[in-house]
Design a protein around this motif. Structure first.
Motif, PDB file in Angstrom:
ATOM      1  N   GLU A  62       0.741  -1.347   0.097  1.00  0.00           N
ATOM      2  CA  GLU A  62       0.015   0.004  -0.046  1.00  0.00           C
ATOM      3  C   GLU A  62       0.704   1.324  -0.088  1.00  0.00           C
ATOM      4  OE1 GLU A  62      -3.044  -0.343  -0.792  1.00  0.00           O
ATOM      5  OE2 GLU A  62      -2.835  -2.573  -0.530  1.00  0.00           O
ATOM      6  N   LYS A  63       1.887   1.251   0.477  1.00  0.00           N
ATOM      7  CA  LYS A  63       2.622   2.388   0.571  1.00  0.00           C
ATOM      8  C   LYS A  63       4.098   2.451  -0.299  1.00  0.00           C
ATOM      9  CE  LYS A  63       1.794   3.083   5.562  1.00  0.00           C
ATOM     10  NZ  LYS A  63       2.307   3.182   7.022  1.00  0.00           N
ATOM     11  N   ARG A  64       4.501   1.608  -0.965  1.00  0.00           N
ATOM     12  CA  ARG A  64       5.502   1.328  -2.001  1.00  0.00           C
ATOM     13  C   ARG A  64       5.302   0.741  -3.158  1.00  0.00           C
ATOM     14  NH1 ARG A  64      11.358   2.093  -1.547  1.00  0.00           N
ATOM     15  NH2 ARG A  64      10.985   2.634   0.349  1.00  0.00           N
ATOM     16  N   TYR A  65       4.590  -0.343  -3.232  1.00  0.00           N
ATOM     17  CA  TYR A  65       4.280  -0.939  -4.564  1.00  0.00           C
ATOM     18  C   TYR A  65       2.936  -0.236  -5.551  1.00  0.00           C
ATOM     19  CZ  TYR A  65       7.481  -4.805  -3.950  1.00  0.00           C
ATOM     20  OH  TYR A  65       8.480  -5.424  -3.452  1.00  0.00           O
ATOM     21  N   ARG A  66       1.987  -0.275  -4.749  1.00  0.00           N
ATOM     22  CA  ARG A  66       0.911   0.223  -5.351  1.00  0.00           C
ATOM     23  C   ARG A  66       0.766   1.603  -5.925  1.00  0.00           C
ATOM     24  NH1 ARG A  66      -2.996  -3.630  -5.464  1.00  0.00           N
ATOM     25  NH2 ARG A  66      -3.011  -5.201  -3.405  1.00  0.00           N
ATOM     26  N   PRO A  67       1.376   2.655  -5.094  1.00  0.00           N
ATOM     27  CA  PRO A  67       1.425   4.018  -5.204  1.00  0.00           C
ATOM     28  C   PRO A  67       2.582   4.031  -6.395  1.00  0.00           C
ATOM     29  CG  PRO A  67       1.703   3.919  -3.076  1.00  0.00           C
ATOM     30  CD  PRO A  67       1.490   2.617  -3.567  1.00  0.00           C
ATOM     31  N   ARG A  68       3.560   3.455  -6.632  1.00  0.00           N
ATOM     32  CA  ARG A  68       4.522   3.715  -7.446  1.00  0.00           C
ATOM     33  C   ARG A  68       4.188   3.034  -8.881  1.00  0.00           C
ATOM     34  NH1 ARG A  68      10.556   3.275  -5.144  1.00  0.00           N
ATOM     35  NH2 ARG A  68      10.156   4.904  -3.642  1.00  0.00           N
ATOM     36  N   LEU A  69       3.334   2.048  -8.924  1.00  0.00           N
ATOM     37  CA  LEU A  69       2.800   1.493 -10.149  1.00  0.00           C
ATOM     38  C   LEU A  69       1.894   2.442 -10.679  1.00  0.00           C
ATOM     39  CD1 LEU A  69       2.639  -0.720 -12.069  1.00  0.00           C
ATOM     40  CD2 LEU A  69       0.884  -1.904 -10.612  1.00  0.00           C
ATOM     41  N   LYS A  70       1.030   2.907  -9.955  1.00  0.00           N
ATOM     42  CA  LYS A  70       0.132   3.964 -10.370  1.00  0.00           C
ATOM     43  C   LYS A  70       0.860   5.190 -10.915  1.00  0.00           C
ATOM     44  CE  LYS A  70      -3.941   6.969  -8.748  1.00  0.00           C
ATOM     45  NZ  LYS A  70      -4.660   7.502  -7.612  1.00  0.00           N
ATOM     46  N   ALA A  71       1.953   5.742 -10.245  1.00  0.00           N
ATOM     47  CA  ALA A  71       2.767   6.741 -10.689  1.00  0.00           C
ATOM     48  C   ALA A  71       3.273   6.237 -12.275  1.00  0.00           C
ATOM     49  CB  ALA A  71       3.691   7.076  -9.585  1.00  0.00           C
ATOM     50  N   CYS A  72       3.880   5.140 -12.326  1.00  0.00           N
ATOM     51  CA  CYS A  72       4.405   4.811 -13.672  1.00  0.00           C
ATOM     52  C   CYS A  72       3.305   4.899 -14.643  1.00  0.00           C
ATOM     53  CB  CYS A  72       5.001   3.336 -13.467  1.00  0.00           C
ATOM     54  SG  CYS A  72       6.540   3.174 -12.581  1.00  0.00           S
ATOM     55  N   VAL A 113       5.094   5.224 -18.050  1.00  0.00           N
ATOM     56  CA  VAL A 113       6.810   4.643 -18.594  1.00  0.00           C
ATOM     57  C   VAL A 113       6.245   3.089 -17.873  1.00  0.00           C
ATOM     58  CG1 VAL A 113       7.941   6.906 -17.716  1.00  0.00           C
ATOM     59  CG2 VAL A 113       7.057   5.305 -15.892  1.00  0.00           C
ATOM     60  N   ASP A 114       7.346   2.469 -18.274  1.00  0.00           N
ATOM     61  CA  ASP A 114       7.314   0.857 -17.915  1.00  0.00           C
ATOM     62  C   ASP A 114       6.897   0.389 -16.789  1.00  0.00           C
ATOM     63  OD1 ASP A 114       7.531  -2.004 -18.225  1.00  0.00           O
ATOM     64  OD2 ASP A 114       9.800  -1.770 -18.703  1.00  0.00           O
ATOM     65  N   ASP A 115       5.907  -0.420 -16.558  1.00  0.00           N
ATOM     66  CA  ASP A 115       5.526  -0.615 -15.155  1.00  0.00           C
ATOM     67  C   ASP A 115       6.840  -1.386 -14.179  1.00  0.00           C
ATOM     68  OD1 ASP A 115       3.158   0.091 -15.702  1.00  0.00           O
ATOM     69  OD2 ASP A 115       2.283  -2.022 -15.725  1.00  0.00           O
ATOM     70  N   MET A 116       7.585  -1.974 -14.989  1.00  0.00           N
ATOM     71  CA  MET A 116       8.896  -2.726 -14.338  1.00  0.00           C
ATOM     72  C   MET A 116       9.795  -1.711 -13.672  1.00  0.00           C
ATOM     73  SD  MET A 116       8.228  -5.744 -14.657  1.00  0.00           S
ATOM     74  CE  MET A 116       9.780  -6.662 -14.150  1.00  0.00           C
ATOM     75  N   CYS A 146       9.781   9.438  -8.207  1.00  0.00           N
ATOM     76  CA  CYS A 146       8.969  10.245  -8.858  1.00  0.00           C
ATOM     77  C   CYS A 146       9.824  11.162  -9.750  1.00  0.00           C
ATOM     78  CB  CYS A 146       8.411  11.145  -7.850  1.00  0.00           C
ATOM     79  SG  CYS A 146       7.146  10.234  -6.951  1.00  0.00           S
ATOM     80  N   LYS A 147      10.993  11.700  -9.317  1.00  0.00           N
ATOM     81  CA  LYS A 147      11.845  12.561 -10.156  1.00  0.00           C
ATOM     82  C   LYS A 147      12.388  11.735 -11.492  1.00  0.00           C
ATOM     83  CE  LYS A 147      16.004  15.448 -10.073  1.00  0.00           C
ATOM     84  NZ  LYS A 147      16.878  16.165  -9.205  1.00  0.00           N
ATOM     85  N   SER A 148      12.641  10.288 -11.151  1.00  0.00           N
ATOM     86  CA  SER A 148      13.146   9.640 -11.989  1.00  0.00           C
ATOM     87  C   SER A 148      12.339   9.138 -13.052  1.00  0.00           C
ATOM     88  CB  SER A 148      13.798   8.210 -11.419  1.00  0.00           C
ATOM     89  OG  SER A 148      12.833   7.180 -11.231  1.00  0.00           O
ATOM     90  N   ILE A 149      10.934   9.290 -13.076  1.00  0.00           N
ATOM     91  CA  ILE A 149       9.991   8.869 -14.126  1.00  0.00           C
ATOM     92  C   ILE A 149       9.403  10.213 -14.572  1.00  0.00           C
ATOM     93  CG2 ILE A 149       9.465   6.703 -13.104  1.00  0.00           C
ATOM     94  CD1 ILE A 149       6.921   7.890 -12.068  1.00  0.00           C
ATOM     95  N   GLY A 150       9.946  11.268 -14.116  1.00  0.00           N
ATOM     96  CA  GLY A 150       9.610  12.756 -14.793  1.00  0.00           C
ATOM     97  C   GLY A 150       8.124  12.955 -14.021  1.00  0.00           C
TER      98      GLY A 150
END
Length: 97
Positions: free
Chosen positions: A52-62, A67-70, A84-88
């Motif tokens: 809930e705090k790492r995987y899901r928010p980051r996948l949503k952001a990708c 950008v690629d989900d991986m 966040c900066k790394s994915i623009g």
């Protein structure tokens, strides 16, 4: 190998903690059994990170950034701001409510 590399995994509840993460990684990122096994063996801390705090928010952001989900896995050890900066995306892209 997982226990040797990350002994804390012994304290994680298999059914309520580990299984949901494994399922998420396979279903959302499309990892095969073998690929999932290889990633967990080489980086066992994947099992300790929060869905809930790492995987899901980051996948949503990708997905929002197109950008690629991986990237969720490739940059898992980055702070939320760096990720966040790394994915623009805006620096708050991974903020949880």
């Amino acid at each position: 190998k997982v226990v040797v590399g990350f002994p804390t995994v012994i304290g994680l509840n298999f059914e309520s903690n580990i299984v949901p993460k494994l399922n998420f990684l396979q279903e959302e990122l499309g990892l095969s059994d073998g690929d999932l096994r290889d990633r967990v063996v080489s980086f066992p801390v994947l099992l300790a990170l929060s869905l809930e705090k790492r995987y899901r928010p980051r996948l949503k952001a990708c997905r929002t950034a197109g950008v690629d989900d991986m990237i969720v896995l490739y940059r898992i050890s980055k702070t939320n701001i760096s990720f966040c900066k790394s994915i623009g995306a805006p620096h708050y892209c991974c903020a949880t409510e």
